[in-house]
Design an enzyme around this catalytic site. Structure first.
Site, short mmCIF file in Angstrom:
data_model
loop_
_atom_site.label_atom_id
_atom_site.label_comp_id
_atom_site.label_asym_id
_atom_site.label_seq_id
_atom_site.Cartn_x
_atom_site.Cartn_y
_atom_site.Cartn_z
N PRO A 1 -31.13 -59.54 -33.64
CA PRO A 1 -32.40 -60.27 -33.56
C PRO A 1 -32.22 -61.73 -33.93
O PRO A 1 -31.61 -62.05 -34.96
CB PRO A 1 -33.28 -59.54 -34.58
CG PRO A 1 -32.74 -58.15 -34.60
CD PRO A 1 -31.26 -58.28 -34.39
N CYS A 2 -32.75 -62.63 -33.10
CA CYS A 2 -32.43 -64.04 -33.22
C CYS A 2 -33.52 -64.88 -33.87
O CYS A 2 -33.33 -66.07 -34.09
CB CYS A 2 -32.13 -64.62 -31.84
SG CYS A 2 -33.53 -64.52 -30.69
#
Length: 311
Positions: free
Chosen positions: A74-75
């Site tokens: 997840p960024c």
């Protein structure tokens, strides 16, 4: 496939002839979506930071020896658009969890390659030290590292979406191999190419049965409640803050990253895009379907790796 999301990276690899044996994600709707669209893949809900080889083998039903490992943690915690970044955000450590599991898999049975995808914000001063640590961990796992910042719009995707890719090749198995970025395509694909001519979507209210939606189960749009949608204020290609970005027909879209339901506005300015239209901007095939409620579908389409970029 680690942090598989709704399966965009997996779908691109499948189209290239590389199937996913086991896919893992902590999000229930990511798991449901991958199970629906990739029935050949074993997909499980898992916190990657807590996954070991025993878990992998239990889910697989035997000793899993993958040819490759792919994934994009997840960024949001690294994104430059996240103005509320926290130094101790637990998501900062997820790439390290990826590297640790990769090392264990490779020590047991050599893994030929890995692919890691994330946002360019990782290269910023705030996260640079962390990024260099990720790369050291990947090298320590037994891989030669190749990295590149690529924009999906240069590879047949109707979307301006820059991302970092780290490619690892096992230096013992393939000491003479290297990796180069794919060649850019000559023509930019536009919003018009992706969604022109589609029928109007359903305005989604609670209680509607998406199975009966015409065109596609994900072809629904948020109800256009703001007066901006009816006054002609929203002009093609113009922005009114993050919440009202009206797309241009003849350019690629801004990045599909819809925080707080800030779905981009249709070029005509009368409504926001439908989820199906956003999926087309993400180059999902037309038969692909996202599961879950409104918020889940917006999250899934935003977090996906573009399929053609993955291919």
């Amino acid at each position: 496939s680690l942090f598989c999301g709704p399966g965009g990276l997996d779908e691109g690899f499948r189209q290239a002839g590389v199937g996913t044996a086991l896919a893992l994600d902590i999000d229930d709707e990511c798991v449901n979506t991958v199970r629906l669209n990739h029935p050949e893949t074993r997909c499980e809900r898992a916190d990657i930071s807590r996954v070991g080889l025993k878990d992998v083998d239990k889910w697989w039903g035997g000793e899993l020896s993958p040819v490759g490992v792919i994934g994009g943690p997840p960024c949001q915690s690294f994104s430059v658009s996240n103005v509320h970044q926290k130094e101790r955000d637990p998501r900062h450590e997820l790439p390290e969890s990826y590297a640790r599991l990769l090392k264990r898999l490779n020590a047991r049975s050599p893994v030929s390659f890995f692919v890691f995808e994330n946002v360019p914000g990782l290269l910023g001063a705030k996260h640079r030290e962390r990024y260099e640590r990720f790369k050291r961990l990947f090298k320590d796992a037994g891989f030669m590292i190749f990295e590149s910042q690529l924009n999906a719009m240069h590879y047949g995707v109707p979307q301006d979406r820059p991302r970092i890719f780290i490619i690892g090749i096992n230096h013992n198995l393939h000491p003479a191999c290297s990796w180069e970025s794919p060649s850019r395509e000559d023509r930019l694909v536009t919003v018009r190419d992706a969604i022109w001519g589609l029928e109007e979507p359903v305005y989604n209210e609670s209680g509607l049965d998406c199975e009966t939606f015409p065109v596609h189960p994900n072809h629904w749009s948020l109800v256009p409640r703001s007066k901006k949608f009816s006054t002609g204020k929203l002009k093609e290609g113009e922005m009114w803050g993050r919440s009202f970005r009206t797309l241009s027909w003849d350019k690629p879209s801004w990045a599909v990253a819809y925080g707080h339901r800030e779905v981009h506005v249709h070029p005509k300015g009368h409504r926001r895009l439908s989820i199906y239209e956003a999926m087309r901007l993400q180059t999902f095939p037309d038969w692909y379907r996202l599961t879950g409620n409104k918020s889940a579908q917006i999250r899934l389409v935003s977090d996906a790796v573009t399929v053609r970029m993955a291919w």
